[in-house]
Design a protein around this motif. Structure first.
Motif, PDB file in Angstrom:
ATOM      1  N   PHE A   1       1.725   4.621   7.523  1.00 10.45           N
ATOM      2  CA  PHE A   1       0.746   4.109   6.561  1.00 10.45           C
ATOM      3  C   PHE A   1      -0.693   4.387   7.173  1.00 10.45           C
ATOM      4  O   PHE A   1      -0.950   4.396   8.267  1.00 10.45           O
ATOM      5  N   ALA A   2      -1.610   4.432   6.370  1.00 14.17           N
ATOM      6  CA  ALA A   2      -3.059   4.802   6.849  1.00 14.17           C
ATOM      7  C   ALA A   2      -3.958   3.347   6.058  1.00 14.17           C
ATOM      8  O   ALA A   2      -3.640   3.090   4.818  1.00 14.17           O
ATOM      9  N   SER A   3      -4.750   2.959   7.060  1.00 10.17           N
ATOM     10  CA  SER A   3      -5.624   1.914   6.136  1.00 10.17           C
ATOM     11  C   SER A   3      -7.062   2.027   6.687  1.00 10.17           C
ATOM     12  O   SER A   3      -7.391   2.403   8.001  1.00 10.17           O
ATOM     13  N   LYS A   4      -8.067   1.588   5.894  1.00 12.25           N
ATOM     14  CA  LYS A   4      -9.398   1.586   6.485  1.00 12.25           C
ATOM     15  C   LYS A   4      -9.605   0.630   7.515  1.00 12.25           C
ATOM     16  O   LYS A   4     -10.662   0.487   8.146  1.00 12.25           O
ATOM     17  N   ASN A   5      -9.142  -0.421   7.158  1.00 12.53           N
ATOM     18  CA  ASN A   5      -9.656  -1.818   8.006  1.00 12.53           C
ATOM     19  C   ASN A   5      -8.455  -2.293   8.850  1.00 12.53           C
ATOM     20  O   ASN A   5      -7.446  -2.410   8.481  1.00 12.53           O
ATOM     21  N   ARG A   6      -8.479  -2.625   9.913  1.00 14.49           N
ATOM     22  CA  ARG A   6      -7.673  -3.137  11.036  1.00 14.49           C
ATOM     23  C   ARG A   6      -7.005  -4.567  10.448  1.00 14.49           C
ATOM     24  O   ARG A   6      -5.897  -4.771  10.681  1.00 14.49           O
ATOM     25  N   GLU A   7      -7.880  -5.169   9.639  1.00 13.72           N
ATOM     26  CA  GLU A   7      -7.322  -6.588   9.089  1.00 13.72           C
ATOM     27  C   GLU A   7      -6.270  -6.381   8.249  1.00 13.72           C
ATOM     28  O   GLU A   7      -5.352  -7.106   7.861  1.00 13.72           O
ATOM     29  N   ASP A   8      -6.299  -5.053   7.399  1.00  9.06           N
ATOM     30  CA  ASP A   8      -5.077  -4.732   6.515  1.00  9.06           C
ATOM     31  C   ASP A   8      -3.797  -4.688   7.163  1.00  9.06           C
ATOM     32  O   ASP A   8      -2.728  -5.197   6.695  1.00  9.06           O
ATOM     33  N   LEU A   9      -3.780  -4.481   8.498  1.00  6.79           N
ATOM     34  CA  LEU A   9      -2.456  -4.173   9.081  1.00  6.79           C
ATOM     35  C   LEU A   9      -1.488  -5.119   9.379  1.00  6.79           C
ATOM     36  O   LEU A   9      -0.469  -5.103   8.947  1.00  6.79           O
ATOM     37  N   GLU A  10      -2.009  -6.199   9.709  1.00  8.23           N
ATOM     38  CA  GLU A  10      -1.008  -7.654   9.893  1.00  8.23           C
ATOM     39  C   GLU A  10      -0.535  -8.010   8.642  1.00  8.23           C
ATOM     40  O   GLU A  10       1.009  -8.034   8.638  1.00  8.23           O
TER      41      GLU A  10
ATOM     42  N   ALA B   1       0.896  -1.094  -0.013  1.00  6.52           N
ATOM     43  CA  ALA B   1      -0.087   0.025  -0.151  1.00  6.52           C
ATOM     44  C   ALA B   1       0.917   1.051   0.043  1.00  6.52           C
ATOM     45  O   ALA B   1       1.999   0.963   0.818  1.00  6.52           O
ATOM     46  N   ALA B   2       0.306   2.188  -0.552  1.00  2.00           N
ATOM     47  CA  ALA B   2       1.275   3.540  -0.778  1.00  2.00           C
ATOM     48  C   ALA B   2       1.497   4.065   0.691  1.00  2.00           C
ATOM     49  O   ALA B   2       0.315   4.321   1.342  1.00  2.00           O
ATOM     50  N   PRO B   3       2.846   4.265   1.163  1.00  2.00           N
ATOM     51  CA  PRO B   3       2.933   4.925   2.570  1.00  2.00           C
ATOM     52  C   PRO B   3       2.456   6.454   2.389  1.00  2.00           C
ATOM     53  O   PRO B   3       2.288   6.969   1.407  1.00  2.00           O
ATOM     54  N   GLN B   4       2.047   6.918   3.734  1.00  6.62           N
ATOM     55  CA  GLN B   4       1.773   8.372   3.554  1.00  6.62           C
ATOM     56  C   GLN B   4       2.912   9.227   3.609  1.00  6.62           C
ATOM     57  O   GLN B   4       3.138  10.280   3.263  1.00  6.62           O
ATOM     58  N   ALA B   5       4.148   8.532   4.435  1.00  9.53           N
ATOM     59  CA  ALA B   5       5.336   9.562   4.423  1.00  9.53           C
ATOM     60  C   ALA B   5       6.481   8.351   4.457  1.00  9.53           C
ATOM     61  O   ALA B   5       6.571   7.442   4.838  1.00  9.53           O
ATOM     62  N   ILE B   6       7.543   8.979   3.882  1.00 14.50           N
ATOM     63  CA  ILE B   6       8.945   8.235   3.790  1.00 14.50           C
ATOM     64  C   ILE B   6       9.924   9.263   4.140  1.00 14.50           C
ATOM     65  O   ILE B   6      10.128  10.380   3.252  1.00 14.50           O
ATOM     66  N   GLU B   7      10.450   9.119   5.322  1.00 12.82           N
ATOM     67  CA  GLU B   7      11.212  10.283   5.574  1.00 12.82           C
ATOM     68  C   GLU B   7      12.757   9.564   6.139  1.00 12.82           C
ATOM     69  O   GLU B   7      12.785   8.360   6.555  1.00 12.82           O
ATOM     70  N   PHE B   8      13.800  10.689   5.885  1.00 15.07           N
ATOM     71  CA  PHE B   8      15.250   9.880   6.267  1.00 15.07           C
ATOM     72  C   PHE B   8      15.877  10.779   7.354  1.00 15.07           C
ATOM     73  O   PHE B   8      15.559  11.690   7.435  1.00 15.07           O
ATOM     74  N   PHE B   9      16.662   9.887   7.993  1.00 20.10           N
ATOM     75  CA  PHE B   9      17.398  10.676   9.036  1.00 20.10           C
ATOM     76  C   PHE B   9      19.019   9.982   8.721  1.00 20.10           C
ATOM     77  O   PHE B   9      19.137   8.748   9.210  1.00 20.10           O
ATOM     78  N   GLY B  10      19.934  10.760   8.614  1.00 21.82           N
ATOM     79  CA  GLY B  10      21.080  10.325   8.337  1.00 21.82           C
ATOM     80  C   GLY B  10      21.926   9.988   9.622  1.00 21.82           C
ATOM     81  O   GLY B  10      21.510  10.542  10.594  1.00 21.82           O
TER      82      GLY B  10
END
Ligand code: FAD
Length: 524
Positions: free
Chosen positions: A330-339, A288-297
């Motif tokens: 990540f954001a999702s509509k259903n809890r079942e998507d998480l696992e 699923a498309a992430p909401q954010a992808i951030e980097f910390f060097g």
């Protein structure tokens, strides 16, 4: 404190004014007075008092390019224009709008809108939207930014990876122009035709002209100079124009339903190569498309560890490990998507060379707040360190890049930053919105000599990034501090043509002098 016949609060005492003479760039300016209007009518009255007085507009003053720092004339501070003017009627409406994917799906079609004064702070807006199950997607990390400031800079942030910049969520604007007249503009109502436009002010004046022929870089994040496309909606000219064309007094915004399940992870890696590999895997292979992808060097985690040990930041949190990190959400509509999503994320972490057991995971609630705190601590710590150094070297300002490149150039730009920084032995902090190929590469100079050397390096990077098809400012804008960078992106003629556009709206050149163009564009 003075009140004039319009009962506008004004201050001109130097002590009282001092906090209003700077922003988060830590540059300090000067002004004859700071005025605090509460209505568009009061702003018009202020502008009509003396048609030649330069005016600097202030929102939350969290900007980092000194755009809100006055250098003459008066400052108009909009903190008193802080009302949410209209909220959507019921949360039930939210179910009719998709909460997935692209902004263009929802940008113009949904009925979820609110209208706000420009001085409403993002944090306050989100607090009022939360009980309705709604949110305003642009996320410039710094939640004390005002909505007017965000529109003026076309701000974006971590979650812009999914939702895009502020521009994508603006439906209409009301503005006071330089002469005190007002202009309302609604998305979809004023398209240019073959580059020509004509707008009628509320006072009946027609402002017409031709847009300059300028090609903007083809990157996901860009806010350097005016937004100009051959066939464009004229509202987009004002978004990102850094207060040089008008003072925004009311904003109609698009909202989205809050994602039902939001979760995040900070994934630690020993090497930056592994982190970069993980970023590519997330972009290309996450289910699923992430909401954010951030980097910390590596340098940034070291700085955060130092701040944690001294008790300056992240005190209530697990010890920040060594190495580097990628933050994703990540954001999702259903809890079942998480696992299944977590399982796949785990295998991507392993494939990139990390260990899921070393990662921090958060599933909404206080843990998610802590992860966001971690994300926000990096820019805050850099700003604090620059402030410390300025105590003994007052001419030094922050040397932080805000440049973006096309997808295909991410590895190249990363190698360029790291190679040059290693050679020059600067104190540094590399972090930022890597999902959108937009890294903040901060040089923290120890003295003036390093500052000048750092600025030279920054100039070389800007030239390289323009060569790669990138932008010299992805989200902070140009303000007064980055006008030299804009000259790397656009030719003298292109900038001159943009400046003529400003002159059409502001013939006396009184709105936000110094922003975008500097003070003496004609001579340069
Ligand atoms: C720790 C930290 C992290 C940050 N992270 C991000 C980030 O991730 N992404 C990002 O985009 N920015 C970031 N910023 C920068 C800043 O928060 C944004 O640029 C923000 O949108 C500025 O809003 P403001 O209300 O503070 O505007 P100000 O700083 O007050 O003003 C910014 C500019 O907008 C103009 N302006 C303000 N209000 C109006 C108005 N009503 N009409 C016309 N012009 C106006 C001002 O004149 C000025 O030129 C960060 C800043 C800090 C301190």
């Amino acid at each position: 404190m003075l009140y004039n016949k319009y009962m506008i609060k004004r201050i001109n005492d130097q002590n009282e004014m001092s906090i209003f003479l700077s922003d988060e760039s830590r540059r300090t300016g000067t002004a004859a007075e700071i005025c605090f209007p509460q209505t568009a009518g009061e702003i018009s009255a202020l502008l009509r008092e003396d048609i030649n007085t330069p005016v600097t507009i202030q929102g939350g003053r969290t900007g980092v390019t000194a755009g809100a720092v006055p250098e003459s004339g008066i400052a108009i501070n909009l903190s008193g224009m802080n009302k949410v003017l209209r909220m959507p009627f019921a949360a039930a409406d939210a179910s009719s709008v998709s909460d997935t994917g692209s902004v263009s799906d929802t940008n113009l079609s949904g009925s979820l809108t609110a209208a706000v004064h420009p001085g409403v702070l993002l944090t306050s807006l989100q607090e009022q939207l939360h009980p309705l199950g709604l949110f305003f997607p642009p996320d410039p990390t710094e939640t004390t930014a005002s909505i007017g400031g965000m529109v003026s800079c076309n701000s974006s942030g971590a979650c812009s990876y999914r939702y895009g910049a502020t521009r994508n969520h603006i439906r209409s604007l009301e503005m006071v122009l330089a002469d005190g007249d007002t202009l309302s503009i609604r998305r979809g109502e004023h398209h240019t035709k073959a580059g020509r436009f004509a707008l009628t002010t509320d006072g009946g004046r027609v402002i017409s002209g031709t847009l300059p022929q300028v090609t903007m870089p083809n990157v996901k994040k860009h806010t350097a100079g005016y937004f100009i496309r051959p066939d464009m909606d004229m509202i987009d000219l004002f978004i990102g124009s850094e207060g040089t064309l008008g003072i925004i007094t009311s904003i109609e915004i698009d909202l989205l339903p809050e994602p039902k399940h939001l979760w995040g992870a900070v994934v630690f890696f020993e090497t930056e190569e592994s982190a970069l590999r993980f970023v590519h895997l997330l972009r290309d292979e996450a289910p699923a498309a992430p909401q954010a992808i951030e980097f910390f060097g590596i340098d940034t985690l070291e700085m955060l560890r130092g701040a944690q040990e001294s008790g300056a930041a992240l005190t209530g949190m697990t010890k920040v490990p060594s190495g580097c990190a990628v933050y994703t959400e990540f954001a999702s509509k259903n809890r079942e998507d998480l696992e299944p999503l977590c399982r796949i994320l785990g295998s991507l972490i392993t494939e990139a060379g990390g260990d899921p057991a070393d990662s921090w995971f958060a599933f909404r609630g206080p843990d998610m707040v802590r992860l966001k705190e971690f994300r926000h601590a990096a820019p805050v710590c850099v700003n604090e360190r620059v402030s410390e150094i300025r105590k003994s070297h007052s001419t030094i300002t922050k040397l932080g890049t805000d440049m973006s490149v096309p997808d295909s150039r991410l590895d190249e730009v990363f190698a360029m930053y790291r190679g040059d920084l290693a050679r020059e032995r600067f104190q540094t902090s590399l972090f930022g919105h890597i999902g959108n190929n937009h890294l903040h590469c901060n040089i923290i100079p120890r003295d003036e000599e390093e500052y000048l050397r750092g600025k030279e390096l920054y100039t070389c990077w800007a030239e390289e990034i323009v060569r790669m098809g990138g932008s010299v400012s992805a989200e902070h804008g140009i303000g007064k501090l980055k006008t030299w960078l804009l000259k790397k992106l656009y030719t003298k003629d292109e900038l001159g043509a943009m400046f003529e556009l400003k002159r059409l709206f502001d013939p006396q050149l009184r709105l936000n002098p110094g922003n975008i163009f500097g003070y003496n564009i004609q001579e340069k």
